[in-house]
Design an enzyme around this catalytic site. Structure first.
Site, PDB file in Angstrom:
ATOM      1  N   LYS A 134     -71.154 -22.748  33.840  1.00 58.89           N
ATOM      2  CA  LYS A 134     -70.729 -22.864  32.491  1.00 58.89           C
ATOM      3  C   LYS A 134     -71.354 -24.501  32.274  1.00 58.89           C
ATOM      4  CE  LYS A 134     -67.020 -23.161  29.120  1.00 58.89           C
ATOM      5  NZ  LYS A 134     -65.510 -22.823  28.928  1.00 58.89           N
TER       6      LYS A 134
ATOM      7  N   SER B 285     -64.104 -19.764  25.302  1.00 61.18           N
ATOM      8  CA  SER B 285     -65.335 -20.532  25.370  1.00 61.18           C
ATOM      9  C   SER B 285     -66.370 -20.494  26.172  1.00 61.18           C
ATOM     10  CB  SER B 285     -65.028 -22.125  25.349  1.00 61.18           C
ATOM     11  OG  SER B 285     -64.525 -22.435  26.592  1.00 61.18           O
TER      12      SER B 285
ATOM     13  N   SER C  38     -60.030 -19.639  28.045  1.00 58.27           N
ATOM     14  CA  SER C  38     -61.452 -19.397  27.990  1.00 58.27           C
ATOM     15  C   SER C  38     -62.304 -18.490  28.930  1.00 58.27           C
ATOM     16  CB  SER C  38     -62.061 -21.189  27.703  1.00 58.27           C
ATOM     17  OG  SER C  38     -61.755 -21.443  26.570  1.00 58.27           O
TER      18      SER C  38
END
Lengths: 95, 471, 483
Positions: B73, B148, B172
């Site tokens: 990420k 997210s 997330s």
């Protein structure tokens, strides 16, 4: 809760954010909505409850006083927007 | 092909090189370009790394993760590679170090294929808050992948890597796992080092794993976990062999009435969940329907505390010694205000403002202290639940993935996390298992929460549930 | 006018600690390095970095707390102080807000009317320093050096017990002395390793409420703190007498003009939004830990002062001067192990030794003569084997070049021993009287004060060796008898 425009601007200043004239209404509305949402917490009776400060169970986490060389001056300055070979630089106020 | 590490290892055993596997993934990245999953593919370094691993395999010196290709990420630091938290404010920032958790994987010969898109600074539940465009769910391009860590979840389901790393502050990792039909795990708070994870909320953040199989999430979690001298909050507790699943006996399972009968659950979610519970009951497990009166305050509590911590964590982005600096700014004040206002997106600014507000003079006690008190109540209640039960079960999300641009109201978006934030507030380890599909065939997950540092039990029981569900 | 008022001053002192590495990261803590070379990703506040506490900082804080008789907190944590400044990389400072490591305690200074006065300490806490912003070197830009960012500091906050500018001067002198004795800070205000802010107010004598407090910053020497207080007090009193209100504000001291200037800016008072630092777990300090530190405590100025006074019978003045500097005090302490003539030794230290050190601008660590030798020299003087003058002006310089030589050997070699042989002295006296017949007559006619002149001449002809007492009595005898 109700938040007046001067509070919005004060908060923005504390956070070093610019809220332009045309954005002010929306930001005020958003903050009021968000704080209304947060006011739901008042439903919970917290009399005599200690605030939870730490999520970690660790205590006394300490490091020996040893100096370790990690990055060069060049690397330290590498990501700066404005610099010379030694310093970070910010333009001063004009005049 | 190569949907999981077992398949990768089999291929390697039968003579396929890591380089070939990487090329396969690179092709899939190209094929899925429209989903906007990757912000950057590390084309040069991945090929170099792949060749090095192939050499090691040949010399029989390969680590436990040789052949594993990971996507990270865009908030996980990787030395000499760019990282931006999907924000304009870190547009060309190049990290000078690698996060500890990632380094442990690299030390076992895993290699990194690229950095994935996410909500800016991990703030969001749909990956629509990125400064670099939103991510489309590979299962349906009109739907969000969740957030997210939307990019990381999409990367796995789109077969562009073997596993991926995300971060979970309020759900997330688990929520996007639910929306993409992948496994997504959040370890206990403090289980995995946060050094090198761009901080959103310091007492909530944990690095998590996405994979197509449970085994892969367990193995990667096991290798990442453990004490780190660079993160003072990282636990010194022993790390067990999570990748070795134990046999499951009859379990005591807690289910919240407020979840079971929640008005936000779609029909599909409600039915699938109840049905599973019945089946488990029939198998002899004890299902305890208990009241959890704090469900409604979970998300507001989360918001007070995370925005407060975030407002402080994001103060370092000031345009002075790294990051975006506004071109016309003159003087210190302008440099700050213009750089930050131009560099941050609207959701980030909203949260910084909210956080600054709840910490400010006059409001601190009413909001911040109050929220800390409520958090203690929640944590104690959770501890109590685990003294009588082995796991808490719930759907991961009240619905399956929603359409892009369909949730406009910030509060409505915040409520997407209603079942996931609990584990971040109390620190418990939690996983989303891709057990269900709605009537249109879209996945949604089952969430299992275990007691703190009971990852082994969590993975073992999850293994049982996956097999149970498939039978 | 001034006599109607009471001055109330509290001082906040920041001491930079002499640790090897920084407060929360392992980069080097070293003064004077090339800019931006003693930094790490942690002290630069790079994304994803986290602080880790330096155990030495805690040890130093405990030492200072023990020396100030403070209470050491058994349970404490850190806090974030949030504000924006270019040399504050994280946008917050990690400090201690609600849980300072030490509370209470005092620093003793010389009171106005004899005796000691205790200046109370409110608290001592641990925090980190910011980097340096340089505004006046480049025309267009402010330059920023982050070497200092993250250096550990101890903040010492005094109670508003200080009543005069001299007390402030003394307080700071004592604090600096203590920090140096403990080897935790080099106490250099000019270099910035010791910094002081003053909170100054006045009130009518007898009034119990405090007047409006004004904070004064930017005083880079102990003397300047004293000057700043003097100016500010006068300013405040004049204003009050005129009927003006004192604004609660921050003012800067202009050392050149000797005045304080308002630093008022457009913005409202800063709201630091303190909250507990989530990245650093709490500290629990045990009694055992404190006792371990106690064992490593060096002798403190007060202890040595009392010892020099009581055990060695020295005056307040001498004891104070000898304990002004730790290495000097320890040196003197060594001297006393080899002589019991304490006053003579003290005089030697405060005289020739100190002059030498001052002239060369060095500390006693660089003094070539060992304590034992100084002790031996003191013995020679006290036993009247050499005169004080000879010791100071002949033997001492010789020792500087030949520090390994015994003082008695030098005295013998250079023929400096006091002459006390009756016959030799008599012949010197006769010589002097013969060479100064006019003065002899004047003396015998009543000018008795000329005895000093004859003694001087006697010292000249004897090369300074004549035993003064003996010589004096022989001189008088001969002067009286040869009428």
């Amino acid at each position: 809760m109700k938040i007046d425009k001067s509070t919005v601007l004060h908060i923005a200043h504390l956070a070093r954010l610019e809220v332009k004239e045309e954005e002010l209404n929306q930001m005020q509305e958003d903050l009021e909505k968000i704080t209304d949402f947060m006011d739901l917490l008042n439903k919970v009776d917290t009399t005599g409850v200690e605030p939870l400060i730490f999520m970690t169970e660790e205590i006394n986490v300490l490091r020996e006083d040893n100096a370790v060389e990690s990055i060069t001056q060049k690397d330290a300055l590498k990501n700066a927007a404005h610099k010379d070979s030694d310093y970070f630089r910010i333009p001063k106020v004009k005049g | 092909m190569y949907k999981n590490f077992a398949e990768v290892k089999n291929a390697i055993t039968s003579g396929v090189s890591v380089l070939e596997i990487v090329h396969y993934y690179l092709q899939n990245i190209e094929k899925n370009k429209e989903c906007n999953i990757f912000l950057e593919v590390f084309s040069d370094s991945i090929l170099t790394q792949a060749k090095l691993v192939d050499q090691k395999i040949k010399n029989k010196q390969a680590g436990r993760l040789a052949g594993l290709v990971i996507a990270i990420k865009d908030n996980i630091c990787y030395k000499d590679h760019r990282v931006s938290a999907s924000s304009k404010i870190l547009k060309n920032f190049c990290s000078l170090y690698t996060s500890t958790a990632l380094q442990r994987l690299l030390d076992e010969d895993a290699i990194v294929i690229g950095r994935t898109n996410c909500d800016e600074f991990a703030m969001g539940s749909s990956n629509e808050n990125s400064a670099y465009g939103h991510v489309k769910n590979p299962l349906n391009l009109n739907k969000v992948p969740g957030g997210s860590s939307g990019g990381s979840a999409a990367a796995v389901i789109a077969n562009t890597c073997t596993v991926s790393l995300g971060s979970d502050t309020g759900g997330s990792v688990r929520q996007p796992a639910s929306f993409t039909g992948t496994f997504g795990v959040k370890p206990t708070y403090g289980r995995v080092s946060r050094f090198g994870l761009i901080a959103y909320a310091s007492s909530f953040d944990q690095i998590g794993v996405f994979a197509n199989t449970l085994e892969d999430t367990a193995l990667v979690t096991e290798i990442m976990s453990g004490k780190d001298s660079l993160d003072s909050t990282c636990s010194s507790k022993q790390v067990e062999k999570y990748s070795v699943f134990e046999k499951t006996e009859k379990k005591k399972i807690a289910v919240f009435k407020e979840v079971l009968h929640n008005e936000h659950l779609t029909e599909d979610v409600k039915n699938s969940f109840s049905s599973l519970l019945n089946n488990l009951k029939n198998e002899g497990h004890e299902i305890n329907e208990i009241s959890f009166p704090y469900l409604d305050v979970l998300v507001p509590t989360y918001y007070v505390l995370t925005t407060a911590e975030a407002s402080s964590n994001l103060s370092r982005f000031d345009g002075v010694h790294y990051g975006y600096r506004s071109k016309d700014a003159v003087g210190v004040e302008e440099t700050y205000k213009k750089s930050r206002s131009e560099g941050f997106g609207i959701e980030v600014k909203r949260r910084i403002m909210s956080g600054t507000f709840v910490l400010s003079h006059g409001f601190y006690d009413a909001y911040y202290t109050k929220a800390q008190q409520v958090r203690r109540i929640i944590k104690e209640k959770t501890k109590e639940i685990f003294s009588n039960n082995d796991f808490i079960l719930s759907p991961t999300t009240p619905n399956s993935a929603f359409e892009i641009n369909s949730v406009k109201d910030p509060i409505q978006m915040y409520l997407q996390d209603i079942f996931t934030v609990h584990a971040n507030l109390s620190g418990n380890p939690a996983i989303s298992l891709p057990l269900f599909k709605d009537k249109d065939g879209f996945p949604f997950g089952l969430q299992v929460v275990a007691n703190n540092f009971f990852e082994k039990e969590l993975f073992s029981f999850s293994n049982y549930l996956v097999k149970f569900r498939n039978d | 006018m001034k006599d109607k008022y009471e001055v109330v001053v509290g001082l906040e002192v920041h001491a930079q600690l002499l640790t090897k590495s920084k407060a929360y990261s392992s980069d080097l803590n070293e003064y004077g390095a090339h800019p931006n070379t003693n930094v790490s990703v942690v002290s630069l506040g790079h994304p994803g970095t986290l602080p880790v506490m330096n155990k030495k900082t805690i040890e130093f804080a405990i030492k200072l707390g023990l020396a100030c008789h403070s209470e050491i907190s058994s349970h404490q944590y850190f806090a974030r102080k949030n504000y924006f400044y270019p040399d504050l990389p994280k946008g917050y400072q990690i400090t201690q807000d609600k849980t300072p490591i030490c509370t209470g305690g005092f620093i003793e200074i010389k009171g106005e009317n004899e005796g000691q006065k205790k200046i109370g300490i409110t608290r001592i806490h641990m925090e980190e320093d910011a980097g340096k912003s340089i505004h006046d070197v480049d025309v267009y830009d402010t330059l920023i050096d982050l070497n200092r960012a993250g250096v550990p500091l101890l903040e010492i906050v005094s109670e508003p017990d200080i009543r005069t500018s001299q007390e402030a001067y003394q307080y700071l002198t004592e604090v600096r002395k203590l920090l140096r004795y403990l080897d935790i800070c080099d106490g250099n205000m000019e270099e910035g390793s010791l910094r002081c802010d003053a909170n100054i107010s006045v009130r009518l004598i007898g009034e119990t409420d405090f007047g409006t407090k004004v904070e004064v910053k930017n005083m880079n020497s102990i003397k300047n703190v004293q000057r700043a207080i003097e100016y500010e007090v006068t300013r405040q009193i004049e204003a009050i007498e005129k009927g003006e209100k004192i604004d609660q504000e921050t003012r800067s001291f202009d050392a050149l003009k000797g005045i304080t200037i308002s630093m008022r800016t457009k913005e409202a008072a800063n709201d630091y939004r303190y909250f507990p630092e989530p990245d650093l777990p709490p500290l629990y300090i045990s009694v055992d830990q404190i006792n371990e530190v106690k064992k490593t405590m060096p002798a403190l100025p007060k202890e040595l002062f009392v010892k020099f006074k009581t055990d060695f019978g020295l005056s307040d003045y001498d004891a104070y001067n000898l304990t002004d500097n730790k290495s000097l005090a320890l040196y003197f302490n060594e001297v006393t192990k080899n002589t019991t003539h304490y006053k003579v030794a003290a005089n030697l230290m405060m005289g020739e030794v100190k002059s030498y050190l001052n002239e060369l601008g060095v500390e006693i660590d660089l003094f070539p003569i060992s304590p034992i030798v100084i002790a031996k020299l003191s013995n020679l003087i006290a036993e009247e084997k050499v005169s004080k003058t000879v010791a100071n002006q002949r033997i001492f310089p010789e020792l500087l070049s030949n520090p390994n030589e015994e003082p008695i050997d030098i005295a013998l070699r250079l023929n400096l021993l006091v002459e006390s042989d009756e016959n030799n002295l008599k012949s010197y006296v006769v010589q002097v009287l013969n060479e100064n017949k006019v003065e002899k007559e004047r003396y015998q006619n009543g000018e008795k004060q000329l005895i000093g002149f004859f003694m001087g001449q006697l010292m000249k002809v004897s090369g300074g060796k004549a035993d003064p007492k003996q010589a004096n009595s022989i001189l008088r005898e001969l002067l009286e008898s040869s009428k």
